[in-house]
Design a protein around this motif. Structure first.
Motif, PDB file in Angstrom:
ATOM      1  N   PRO A 199      -2.184 -41.163 -85.007  1.00 31.00           N
ATOM      2  CA  PRO A 199      -1.058 -41.567 -85.837  1.00 31.00           C
ATOM      3  C   PRO A 199      -0.079 -42.472 -85.097  1.00 31.00           C
ATOM      4  O   PRO A 199      -0.054 -42.511 -83.868  1.00 31.00           O
ATOM      5  CB  PRO A 199      -0.395 -40.243 -86.226  1.00 31.00           C
ATOM      6  N   SER A 200       0.724 -43.162 -85.863  1.00 23.17           N
ATOM      7  CA  SER A 200       1.778 -44.010 -85.329  1.00 23.17           C
ATOM      8  C   SER A 200       2.728 -43.170 -84.485  1.00 23.17           C
ATOM      9  O   SER A 200       3.082 -42.056 -84.866  1.00 23.17           O
ATOM     10  CB  SER A 200       2.500 -44.643 -86.517  1.00 23.17           C
ATOM     11  N   GLY A 201       3.085 -43.680 -83.326  1.00 21.10           N
ATOM     12  CA  GLY A 201       4.025 -42.972 -82.458  1.00 21.10           C
ATOM     13  C   GLY A 201       3.370 -41.971 -81.528  1.00 21.10           C
ATOM     14  O   GLY A 201       4.058 -41.291 -80.762  1.00 21.10           O
ATOM     15  N   SER A 202       2.040 -41.896 -81.546  1.00 22.61           N
ATOM     16  CA  SER A 202       1.371 -40.894 -80.715  1.00 22.61           C
ATOM     17  C   SER A 202       1.231 -41.327 -79.255  1.00 22.61           C
ATOM     18  O   SER A 202       0.804 -40.536 -78.422  1.00 22.61           O
ATOM     19  CB  SER A 202       0.006 -40.532 -81.304  1.00 22.61           C
ATOM     20  N   GLY A 203       1.568 -42.583 -78.953  1.00 23.90           N
ATOM     21  CA  GLY A 203       1.548 -43.042 -77.566  1.00 23.90           C
ATOM     22  C   GLY A 203       0.380 -43.955 -77.223  1.00 23.90           C
ATOM     23  O   GLY A 203       0.168 -44.282 -76.054  1.00 23.90           O
ATOM     24  N   LYS A 204      -0.344 -44.433 -78.239  1.00 27.23           N
ATOM     25  CA  LYS A 204      -1.532 -45.250 -77.985  1.00 27.23           C
ATOM     26  C   LYS A 204      -1.174 -46.552 -77.255  1.00 27.23           C
ATOM     27  O   LYS A 204      -1.796 -46.898 -76.255  1.00 27.23           O
ATOM     28  CB  LYS A 204      -2.246 -45.582 -79.316  1.00 27.23           C
ATOM     29  N   SER A 205      -0.170 -47.258 -77.780  1.00 28.38           N
ATOM     30  CA  SER A 205       0.212 -48.534 -77.151  1.00 28.38           C
ATOM     31  C   SER A 205       0.756 -48.303 -75.748  1.00 28.38           C
ATOM     32  O   SER A 205       0.432 -49.049 -74.817  1.00 28.38           O
ATOM     33  CB  SER A 205       1.277 -49.256 -77.982  1.00 28.38           C
ATOM     34  N   THR A 206       1.567 -47.286 -75.607  1.00 28.81           N
ATOM     35  CA  THR A 206       2.147 -46.988 -74.293  1.00 28.81           C
ATOM     36  C   THR A 206       1.035 -46.705 -73.283  1.00 28.81           C
ATOM     37  O   THR A 206       1.083 -47.172 -72.142  1.00 28.81           O
ATOM     38  CB  THR A 206       3.104 -45.788 -74.394  1.00 28.81           C
ATOM     39  N   PHE A 241      10.368 -42.297 -71.801  1.00 26.83           N
ATOM     40  CA  PHE A 241      11.432 -43.274 -72.041  1.00 26.83           C
ATOM     41  C   PHE A 241      12.704 -42.463 -72.214  1.00 26.83           C
ATOM     42  O   PHE A 241      12.800 -41.686 -73.174  1.00 26.83           O
ATOM     43  CB  PHE A 241      11.159 -44.089 -73.306  1.00 26.83           C
ATOM     44  N   GLU A 252       3.716 -51.097 -68.480  1.00 31.51           N
ATOM     45  CA  GLU A 252       4.648 -49.974 -68.332  1.00 31.51           C
ATOM     46  C   GLU A 252       4.261 -49.240 -67.057  1.00 31.51           C
ATOM     47  O   GLU A 252       3.073 -49.089 -66.770  1.00 31.51           O
ATOM     48  CB  GLU A 252       4.541 -48.985 -69.503  1.00 31.51           C
ATOM     49  N   LEU A 302      12.544 -38.998 -73.722  1.00 31.22           N
ATOM     50  CA  LEU A 302      11.378 -38.835 -74.592  1.00 31.22           C
ATOM     51  C   LEU A 302      10.083 -38.911 -73.777  1.00 31.22           C
ATOM     52  O   LEU A 302       9.778 -39.941 -73.179  1.00 31.22           O
ATOM     53  CB  LEU A 302      11.392 -39.939 -75.655  1.00 31.22           C
ATOM     54  N   VAL A 357       6.531 -39.516 -73.756  1.00 32.44           N
ATOM     55  CA  VAL A 357       5.620 -40.179 -74.696  1.00 32.44           C
ATOM     56  C   VAL A 357       4.155 -39.917 -74.327  1.00 32.44           C
ATOM     57  O   VAL A 357       3.315 -39.760 -75.203  1.00 32.44           O
ATOM     58  CB  VAL A 357       5.918 -41.696 -74.722  1.00 32.44           C
TER      59      VAL A 357
HETATM   60  P1  ADP Z   1       1.641 -45.822 -80.984  1.00 32.41           P
HETATM   61  O1  ADP Z   1       1.139 -47.073 -80.365  1.00 32.41           O
HETATM   62  O2  ADP Z   1       0.659 -44.695 -80.965  1.00 32.41           O
HETATM   63  O3  ADP Z   1       2.193 -46.044 -82.355  1.00 32.41           O
HETATM   64  P2  ADP Z   1       3.745 -46.064 -78.994  1.00 32.41           P
HETATM   65  O4  ADP Z   1       3.091 -45.910 -77.681  1.00 32.41           O
HETATM   66  O5  ADP Z   1       4.093 -47.421 -79.450  1.00 32.41           O
HETATM   67  O6  ADP Z   1       2.865 -45.296 -80.098  1.00 32.41           O
HETATM   68  O7  ADP Z   1       5.083 -45.213 -79.033  1.00 32.41           O
HETATM   69  C1  ADP Z   1       5.133 -43.842 -78.698  1.00 32.41           C
HETATM   70  C2  ADP Z   1       6.584 -43.395 -78.683  1.00 32.41           C
HETATM   71  O8  ADP Z   1       7.264 -44.035 -77.615  1.00 32.41           O
HETATM   72  C3  ADP Z   1       7.358 -43.724 -79.942  1.00 32.41           C
HETATM   73  O9  ADP Z   1       8.216 -42.650 -80.222  1.00 32.41           O
HETATM   74  C4  ADP Z   1       8.130 -44.961 -79.545  1.00 32.41           C
HETATM   75  O10 ADP Z   1       9.323 -45.057 -80.280  1.00 32.41           O
HETATM   76  C5  ADP Z   1       8.402 -44.708 -78.083  1.00 32.41           C
HETATM   77  N1  ADP Z   1       8.535 -45.951 -77.308  1.00 32.41           N
HETATM   78  C6  ADP Z   1       7.571 -46.874 -77.111  1.00 32.41           C
HETATM   79  N2  ADP Z   1       8.000 -47.878 -76.322  1.00 32.41           N
HETATM   80  C7  ADP Z   1       9.297 -47.587 -76.016  1.00 32.41           C
HETATM   81  C8  ADP Z   1      10.296 -48.243 -75.228  1.00 32.41           C
HETATM   82  N3  ADP Z   1      10.062 -49.388 -74.586  1.00 32.41           N
HETATM   83  N4  ADP Z   1      11.511 -47.637 -75.141  1.00 32.41           N
HETATM   84  C9  ADP Z   1      11.763 -46.456 -75.765  1.00 32.41           C
HETATM   85  N5  ADP Z   1      10.858 -45.796 -76.514  1.00 32.41           N
HETATM   86  C10 ADP Z   1       9.642 -46.341 -76.647  1.00 32.41           C
END
Ligand code: ADP
Ligand code: MG
Length: 240
Positions: A35-42, A11, A51, A14, A16
């Motif tokens: 952990p939170s922010g590790s990229g699991k949702s992405t 992104f 995405e 960044l 991810v």
């Molecule tokens: P998790 O699900 O493990 O908590 P995410 O996949 O949600 O992690 O996020 C991983 C990183 O990507 C974080 O730093 C988050 O801020 C960033 N991020 C996620 N989605 C977006 C987006 N649409 N635009 C910019 N940054 C994003």
């Protein structure tokens, strides 16, 4: 059923996801922790192209995903997704929510979709709520409707992104038990969760992600009893 090769997602500046490889077999249940922010949702969102990865390939059921609109629509019919926030349509009844997509996209008649919808509501224990509106349901009930809605498209794969994280603790169990049942029936599932009990009991494989990488993966026993990486140990240590 799912094959991810060198998936990279950035992104802006960044990075991810830094090159993720993951294969999921038909009927397998893979739990992703980290952990939170590790990229699991992405990563989950890349699997069904909510995405678009910057690099790498994702193969679903033998077909490499091409990001064309028609093939993405097909893809999303094969992959159900359940989110932390249930995202039900508030102006539709429970049954309305469940039959919306099949009537629109599968060209089912309303009656066919309703019959199937009732089966699914029975499966998640909510047949008696078919005519209620979402705002009359508890969080656990809403999430079970969201699962029924996803199943209504008869997906081959189900992705769950922290499906119980928004729930009061006493409502977590009813959602997990629906997911357990689904796993038992042989659904291919990828589940991001902090519910380690669920992971231990249901996962065939546990993936630990940190900083955009898969740091470690193994059976629940391997990951929870004998983690080898410092970061895995540290993460699991914090949960105790
Ligand atoms: P998790 O699900 O493990 O908590 P995410 O996949 O949600 O992690 O996020 C991983 C990183 O990507 C974080 O730093 C988050 O801020 C960033 N991020 C996620 N989605 C977006 C987006 N649409 N635009 C910019 N940054 C994003
Ligand atoms: Mg997340």
């Amino acid at each position: 059923m799912i094959s991810c090769k060198n998936v990279v997602k950035t992104f802006n500046d960044l990075e991810v996801l830094k090159g993720i490889d993951l294969d999921v077999a038909a009927g397998e249940v893979v739990v992703i922790i980290g952990p939170s922010g590790s990229g699991k949702s992405t990563f989950l969102r890349c699997m069904n192209y909510l995405e678009t990865p910057n690099n790498g390939t994702i193969t679903i059921n033998g077909k490499v995903i091409e990001p064309k609109e028609a093939s993405l629509n097909q893809l999303r019919q094969e992959i159900g997704m359940v989110f932390q926030q249930f995202n039900l349509f508030p102006h539709m009844t429970v049954m309305g929510n469940v039959i919306e997509a099949p009537v629109l996209l599968k060209k089912m008649t309303k009656d066919q979709a309703k019959a199937k919808g009732m089966e699914l509501l029975q499966k998640v224990g909510l047949a008696e709520k078919a005519n209620e509106y979402p705002n009359r349901l508890s969080g656990g009930q809403k999430q079970r409707v969201a699962i029924a809605r996803a199943l209504a498209m008869e997906p081959k794969i189900m992705l769950f992104d922290e499906p119980t994280s928004a729930l009061d603790p006493e409502l977590v169990g009813e959602v997990l038990s629906v997911m357990k049942q689904l796993a038992k029936e042989g659904m291919t599932m990828v589940v991001v969760t902090h519910e380690m009990g669920f992971a231990k009991e249901v996962a065939d494989r546990v993936i630990f992600m940190d900083g955009g990488y898969i740091v470690e993966e193994g059976t629940p026993e391997e990951i929870f009893e004998r983690p080898t990486h410092e970061r895995t140990k540290e993460f699991l240590g914090h949960l105790k």
